[in-house]
Write a protein that holds these residues in place. Structure first.
Motif, PDB file in Angstrom:
ATOM      1  N   LEU A  59       1.124  -1.680  -0.214  1.00 20.35           N
ATOM      2  CA  LEU A  59       0.168  -0.135  -0.101  1.00 20.35           C
ATOM      3  C   LEU A  59       1.048   0.969  -0.350  1.00 20.35           C
ATOM      4  N   GLU A  60       1.624   0.964   0.498  1.00 19.92           N
ATOM      5  CA  GLU A  60       3.089   2.408   0.481  1.00 19.92           C
ATOM      6  C   GLU A  60       3.307   2.473  -0.835  1.00 19.92           C
ATOM      7  N   ALA A  61       3.818   1.731  -1.264  1.00 22.27           N
ATOM      8  CA  ALA A  61       3.867   1.854  -2.604  1.00 22.27           C
ATOM      9  C   ALA A  61       3.401   1.729  -3.494  1.00 22.27           C
ATOM     10  N   VAL A  62       2.049   1.972  -3.699  1.00 22.19           N
ATOM     11  CA  VAL A  62       0.793   2.380  -4.556  1.00 22.19           C
ATOM     12  C   VAL A  62       1.168   4.381  -3.624  1.00 22.19           C
ATOM     13  N   GLN A  63       1.653   4.334  -3.439  1.00 27.34           N
ATOM     14  CA  GLN A  63       1.393   5.772  -2.700  1.00 27.34           C
ATOM     15  C   GLN A  63       2.278   6.407  -3.373  1.00 27.34           C
ATOM     16  N   HIS A  64       3.740   6.208  -3.714  1.00 25.95           N
ATOM     17  CA  HIS A  64       4.242   5.976  -3.721  1.00 25.95           C
ATOM     18  C   HIS A  64       4.919   6.688  -5.490  1.00 25.95           C
ATOM     19  N   VAL A  65       4.353   5.091  -5.833  1.00 22.66           N
ATOM     20  CA  VAL A  65       4.050   4.949  -7.006  1.00 22.66           C
ATOM     21  C   VAL A  65       2.996   6.808  -7.713  1.00 22.66           C
ATOM     22  N   ILE A  66       1.825   6.574  -7.014  1.00 25.43           N
ATOM     23  CA  ILE A  66       1.467   8.249  -7.268  1.00 25.43           C
ATOM     24  C   ILE A  66       1.796   9.099  -7.216  1.00 25.43           C
ATOM     25  N   ASP A  67       2.270   9.406  -5.480  1.00 28.23           N
ATOM     26  CA  ASP A  67       3.132  10.500  -5.751  1.00 28.23           C
ATOM     27  C   ASP A  67       3.975  10.533  -6.599  1.00 28.23           C
ATOM     28  N   GLU A  68       5.058   9.939  -6.817  1.00 22.09           N
ATOM     29  CA  GLU A  68       5.984  10.478  -8.160  1.00 22.09           C
ATOM     30  C   GLU A  68       5.603   9.934  -8.954  1.00 22.09           C
ATOM     31  N   LYS A  69       4.351   9.286  -9.617  1.00 24.95           N
ATOM     32  CA  LYS A  69       4.555   9.367 -11.564  1.00 24.95           C
ATOM     33  C   LYS A  69       5.214   8.653 -11.678  1.00 24.95           C
ATOM     34  N   ARG A  70       5.137   7.653 -10.999  1.00 22.54           N
ATOM     35  CA  ARG A  70       6.201   6.497 -11.929  1.00 22.54           C
ATOM     36  C   ARG A  70       5.528   5.587 -12.668  1.00 22.54           C
ATOM     37  N   TYR A  71       3.756   5.894 -13.852  1.00 21.58           N
ATOM     38  CA  TYR A  71       3.397   4.666 -14.549  1.00 21.58           C
ATOM     39  C   TYR A  71       4.580   3.965 -15.805  1.00 21.58           C
ATOM     40  N   ALA A  72       5.179   5.268 -16.276  1.00 20.52           N
ATOM     41  CA  ALA A  72       5.499   4.450 -17.272  1.00 20.52           C
ATOM     42  C   ALA A  72       6.527   3.353 -17.189  1.00 20.52           C
ATOM     43  N   GLU A  73       6.987   3.564 -15.826  1.00 22.70           N
ATOM     44  CA  GLU A  73       7.915   2.108 -15.616  1.00 22.70           C
ATOM     45  C   GLU A  73       6.948   1.072 -15.626  1.00 22.70           C
ATOM     46  N   LEU A  74       5.503   0.499 -15.186  1.00 24.61           N
ATOM     47  CA  LEU A  74       4.729   0.133 -15.286  1.00 24.61           C
ATOM     48  C   LEU A  74       4.051  -0.199 -16.061  1.00 24.61           C
ATOM     49  N   ARG A  75       4.759   0.182 -17.134  1.00 26.81           N
ATOM     50  CA  ARG A  75       3.804   0.326 -18.742  1.00 26.81           C
ATOM     51  C   ARG A  75       2.196   1.022 -18.559  1.00 26.81           C
ATOM     52  N   ILE A  76       1.659   1.433 -17.447  1.00 27.77           N
ATOM     53  CA  ILE A  76       0.809   2.221 -17.568  1.00 27.77           C
ATOM     54  C   ILE A  76       0.593   2.843 -17.857  1.00 27.77           C
ATOM     55  N   PRO A  77      -1.137   2.608 -19.732  1.00 23.43           N
ATOM     56  CA  PRO A  77      -1.026   3.939 -20.092  1.00 23.43           C
ATOM     57  C   PRO A  77      -1.943   5.303 -19.661  1.00 23.43           C
ATOM     58  N   GLU A  78      -1.370   6.136 -20.036  1.00 22.42           N
ATOM     59  CA  GLU A  78      -1.835   8.039 -19.536  1.00 22.42           C
ATOM     60  C   GLU A  78      -3.807   7.559 -19.091  1.00 22.42           C
ATOM     61  N   HIS A  79      -3.911   6.790 -19.838  1.00 28.33           N
ATOM     62  CA  HIS A  79      -5.471   7.110 -19.367  1.00 28.33           C
ATOM     63  C   HIS A  79      -5.805   6.533 -18.888  1.00 28.33           C
ATOM     64  N   ALA A  80      -4.917   5.154 -18.793  1.00 26.72           N
ATOM     65  CA  ALA A  80      -5.230   4.734 -16.656  1.00 26.72           C
ATOM     66  C   ALA A  80      -4.918   5.168 -15.266  1.00 26.72           C
ATOM     67  N   ILE A  81      -4.494   6.592 -15.482  1.00 25.33           N
ATOM     68  CA  ILE A  81      -3.922   7.039 -14.367  1.00 25.33           C
ATOM     69  C   ILE A  81      -5.318   8.121 -14.014  1.00 25.33           C
ATOM     70  N   PRO A  82      -5.828   8.706 -14.185  1.00 22.30           N
ATOM     71  CA  PRO A  82      -6.406   8.911 -13.608  1.00 22.30           C
ATOM     72  C   PRO A  82      -7.832   7.971 -12.526  1.00 22.30           C
ATOM     73  N   LEU A  83      -8.076   7.169 -13.382  1.00 19.41           N
ATOM     74  CA  LEU A  83      -8.861   6.175 -12.854  1.00 19.41           C
ATOM     75  C   LEU A  83      -8.136   5.584 -11.383  1.00 19.41           C
ATOM     76  N   ILE A  84      -6.791   5.561 -12.087  1.00 24.77           N
ATOM     77  CA  ILE A  84      -6.344   5.204 -10.507  1.00 24.77           C
ATOM     78  C   ILE A  84      -5.805   6.127  -9.664  1.00 24.77           C
ATOM     79  N   THR A  85      -6.181   7.022  -9.861  1.00 25.07           N
ATOM     80  CA  THR A  85      -5.655   8.061  -8.425  1.00 25.07           C
ATOM     81  C   THR A  85      -7.119   8.283  -8.243  1.00 25.07           C
ATOM     82  N   LYS A  86      -7.923   8.477  -8.930  1.00 30.74           N
ATOM     83  CA  LYS A  86      -9.580   8.531  -8.414  1.00 30.74           C
ATOM     84  C   LYS A  86     -10.267   7.419  -7.391  1.00 30.74           C
ATOM     85  N   SER A  87      -9.850   5.816  -7.923  1.00 32.27           N
ATOM     86  CA  SER A  87     -10.042   5.029  -6.982  1.00 32.27           C
ATOM     87  C   SER A  87      -9.182   5.034  -5.797  1.00 32.27           C
ATOM     88  N   TRP A  88      -8.278   5.405  -6.321  1.00 33.00           N
ATOM     89  CA  TRP A  88      -6.943   5.466  -4.821  1.00 33.00           C
ATOM     90  C   TRP A  88      -7.688   6.180  -3.492  1.00 33.00           C
TER      91      TRP A  88
END
Length: 379
Positions: A59-88
């Protein structure tokens, strides 16, 4: 931690089928009663502590990925990011997840990965192995409170779910047209019904879109307020259907932030955040960083597909359709070989706490879809 030879029940096939396990035997046996794993109380407590600890760190790692915007390293597409942050931020229900752990009974359990989005083998771990225990070892115990915790969790979140009818919240449970996935969804729906929720089962292909109301609906044009989907988020994000999820008000279970944890890229991020943690293995993006024995895993692979195991004595590669998304390298885990089998512990989180384990064993290093499920007990 011992592997004990055992005599199967004479009627075990009919016994497990009556409880919903129709896929007990394929080309090779899947559900196995010719052996079981015996743990001590101390070993079970070690697995429980490790599971709770790893969940907190994840759970701490999820917060870190969101805070530091490390989505590209996980190959998470940009259009998925708002869904991730909204649900978090919204904190919708997160019902379950399964850690795969390497454990030899002595050293600390080591995290192999976290199946946080669409884990299966739930019926086997919750119901089938409990029935086996009661039939053959009624005086022993089993680390398994999964069913009770599922029902309790549905009760806990009931008041937070949208209610569009006089009978209270309705939760739709959807899966692909697959026997195991369908039964897993049906079992979860049963636990929700036992908690007092109204439930409806449907196929993923039966979910529709109402363009006027801008809502998801079922085949009867009933609005879907809450949807449990046994269908990977990364698939949804690459399908036209996924576009609707950005505007629909449907509460999705598992939530979109689970995309971060179900991605193998979380492994090097965890190691970076918590170096030398006793329950983690050294893990890195893109290269083995000097490790002589390691496992190469695609970011999004499932059921052991496209995994490479490199040891000082052998080099093993499994087949599959993954890898284009990139890889991580993880230090080879100390999975013991017992009677020619290598067991992996599936340790389950229900809600926010450890709830039980199942054991899958393979003939080699890679645990795949057909690897045997073997029951366990402890004394």
């Amino acid at each position: 931690m011992e592997r004990i030879a055992s005599t199967p029940r004479a009627d075990w096939q009919s016994a497990v089928e009556s409880r919903g396990l129709k896929w007990h035997t394929g080309q090779t046996p899947y559900w196995c009663e010719d052996a079981y794993y015996r743990f001590t109380t101390a070993q079970i407590e070690s697995l429980e502590r490790a599971t709770n600890e790893l969940h907190e760190r994840c759970l701490e790692a999820v917060q870190h990925v969101i805070d530091e915007k490390r989505y590209a390293e996980l190959r998470i597409p940009e259009h998925a990011i708002p869904l991730i942050t909204k649900s978090w931020d919204a904190e919708p229900p997160s019902v379950y997840g399964r850690f795969d752990l390497a454990y030899d009974g002595t050293s600390p359990p080591k995290m192999l990965e976290y199946n946080a989005d669409t884990p299966t083998s739930l019926l086997e771990v919750s119901v089938i192995q409990w029935d086996w225990l009661q039939a053959l070892h009624p005086g022993a115990d089993q680390f398994n409170s999964i069913h009770e915790k599922l029902v309790d969790y549905w009760k806990y979140v009931q008041d937070d779910l949208a209610s569009s009818g006089p009978l209270g919240p309705v939760v739709h449970f959807a899966s692909i047209d697959d026997l195991e996935d369908g039964m897993t969804a049906a079992y979860l729906a049963e636990t929700a019904a036992q908690a007092g929720l109204q439930v409806k089962l449907l196929a993923m292909s039966d979910i529709g879109w109402d363009p006027q109301a801008r809502e998801l609906c079922d085949r009867e044009d009933v609005r879907i307020d809450t949807l449990f989907k046994l269908y990977p988020w990364e698939w949804l994000m690459h399908e036209p259907f996924g576009d609707h999820l950005r505007v629909a008000k449907t509460v999705m279970i598992e939530p979109a932030w689970k995309m971060v944890l179900s991605n193998k890229g979380i492994l090097p991020i965890l190691w970076e955040m918590f170096p030398e943690h006793g329950n983690l293995l050294p893990s890195y993006f893109d290269e083995p960083h000097g490790m002589f024995e390691y496992v190469k895993k695609p970011l999004l692979s499932r059921e052991g597909a496209n995994v490479t195991v490199h040891t000082m004595k052998e080099h093993v590669e499994s087949t599959g359709e993954y890898g284009a998304e990139g890889y991580v390298f993880q230090e080879l885990a100390p999975i013991p070989e017992i009677d020619g089998k290598r067991p992996v512990i599936g340790s389950w989180i229900i809600g926010q706490e450890a709830a039980g384990i199942g054991v899958r064993e393979a003939d080699g290093w890679v645990t795949g879809n057909t690897s045997r499920f073997v029951p366990h007990l402890f004394k």
